[in-house]
Design an enzyme around this catalytic site. Structure first.
Site, short mmCIF file in Angstrom:
data_model
loop_
_atom_site.label_atom_id
_atom_site.label_comp_id
_atom_site.label_asym_id
_atom_site.label_seq_id
_atom_site.Cartn_x
_atom_site.Cartn_y
_atom_site.Cartn_z
N ASP A 123 0.88 -1.17 0.00
CA ASP A 123 0.00 0.00 0.00
C ASP A 123 0.92 1.22 0.00
O ASP A 123 1.43 1.61 1.05
CB ASP A 123 -0.88 -0.03 1.26
N GLU B 251 -1.08 -1.16 -4.78
CA GLU B 251 -2.34 -0.43 -4.97
C GLU B 251 -2.17 0.63 -6.03
O GLU B 251 -1.17 1.35 -6.08
CB GLU B 251 -2.81 0.22 -3.66
N ASP C 59 -2.74 0.96 6.96
CA ASP C 59 -1.87 0.73 5.79
C ASP C 59 -1.39 -0.72 5.75
O ASP C 59 -1.25 -1.30 4.68
CB ASP C 59 -0.64 1.65 5.85
#
Lengths: 186, 186
Positions: free
Chosen positions: A10, A71, A144
């Site tokens: 992430d 991501e 996260d």
């Protein structure tokens, strides 16, 4: 068939979530590593990216994933941090390529749909499902880190393809997703 | 005092401009290298970033700049390519840090003001001034390459600070800029 080891990332400049899972052919998953790579907000951008790169490189070399899932960042997201997030995602993709590991990006909506069966799920729902799937006693924190694990799981399940989704091996979220897909096909 | 060698990078995923200049204490500048690093538009993002990284790394190792100047990317820019541009800028900053070379970003407006004396100058004006400053027979092409040289010159001149700008050593653009600054102070 051996399990697939996926590193989910992430991306972020202040906090970059990293999560490694082993996913078996029956889609069951085991937590291998989860953490957050940080950089000092007052450091120059180049030094911050170097700190993020060092942290990701350590995870790549320690856990040797088969694939990396990052991501996907959109320009519409939070204006203040989106450029740093995009830069960190570029670094993550570069490091995967330089380690000879295939890398793919997934949108937040894809991740939420894969994990909770619902593309608009909130962070808490995603964290709850990640903890359940990985049989963790506590919710993975910070967000996260949970997002990184969700990305890794999403990638493994999507990559497996619908034909390998035997009904008996599906998690509740996967069943919900399959049922939702069937409904939309009617 | 020795001259300063600056690598300017106009980040991009399809075309990444790279330009190296040597700038003397009197602000005169010499072209050392100019080029464009490309990646295949149909390749996966990670491979594209690896190609851009390889090209930048080659320039860093061949020309060993004292400092790297990277164009600052804004979320407001062209939606379709801005994420790739931001990723490429992250890779450029990372490589500078990993080579132990200081890196800074400059906005397009700063670059135009430094080179042409006018922050809203068009690409052609910037190219023309870059060619004049470096005493080139032709305009540097493509525009990405010219922008990279403009970035490098901008960085060297701004870094030199106004106190070192002896009137006799100023280029026409620098004189115009200085005069404009004086006007705004009235």
């Amino acid at each position: 068939m051996a399990s697939l080891r996926v590193l989910g990332i992430d991306p972020g400049l202040t906090r970059c979530g990293v999560g490694v899972v082993d996913v078996a052919p029956d889609r069951s998953a085991v937590l291998v590593h989860v953490g957050v790579v940080r950089s000092a907000p007052d450091a120059p951008a180049a030094q911050r990216l170097a700190a993020i790169a060092a942290g990701i490189r350590e995870v790549l070399q320690t856990h040797r994933p088969d694939v990396v899932a990052v991501e996907r960042v959109f320009a519409q997201q939070n204006r203040n941090t989106v450029m740093g997030t995009a830069q960190a995602s570029g670094v993550a993709l570069l490091l995967a390529a330089e380690h000879g590991i295939p890398a793919e990006t997934h949108t937040p909506t894809e991740v939420k749909a894969a994990i909770t069966g619902y593309g608009q799920a909130d962070k808490r729902q995603v964290q709850t499902m990640v903890a359940r799937i990985l049989r963790l006693d506590e919710l993975p924190k910070p967000a996260d880190a949970a997002d990184a694990l969700a990305l890794a799981l999403c990638h493994a399940w999507r990559g497996a393809g619908p034909q390998s989704a035997q009904s008996g091996a599906l998690t509740p979220a996967q069943r919900a997703w399959r049922d939702a897909e069937r409904l939309t096909r009617r």
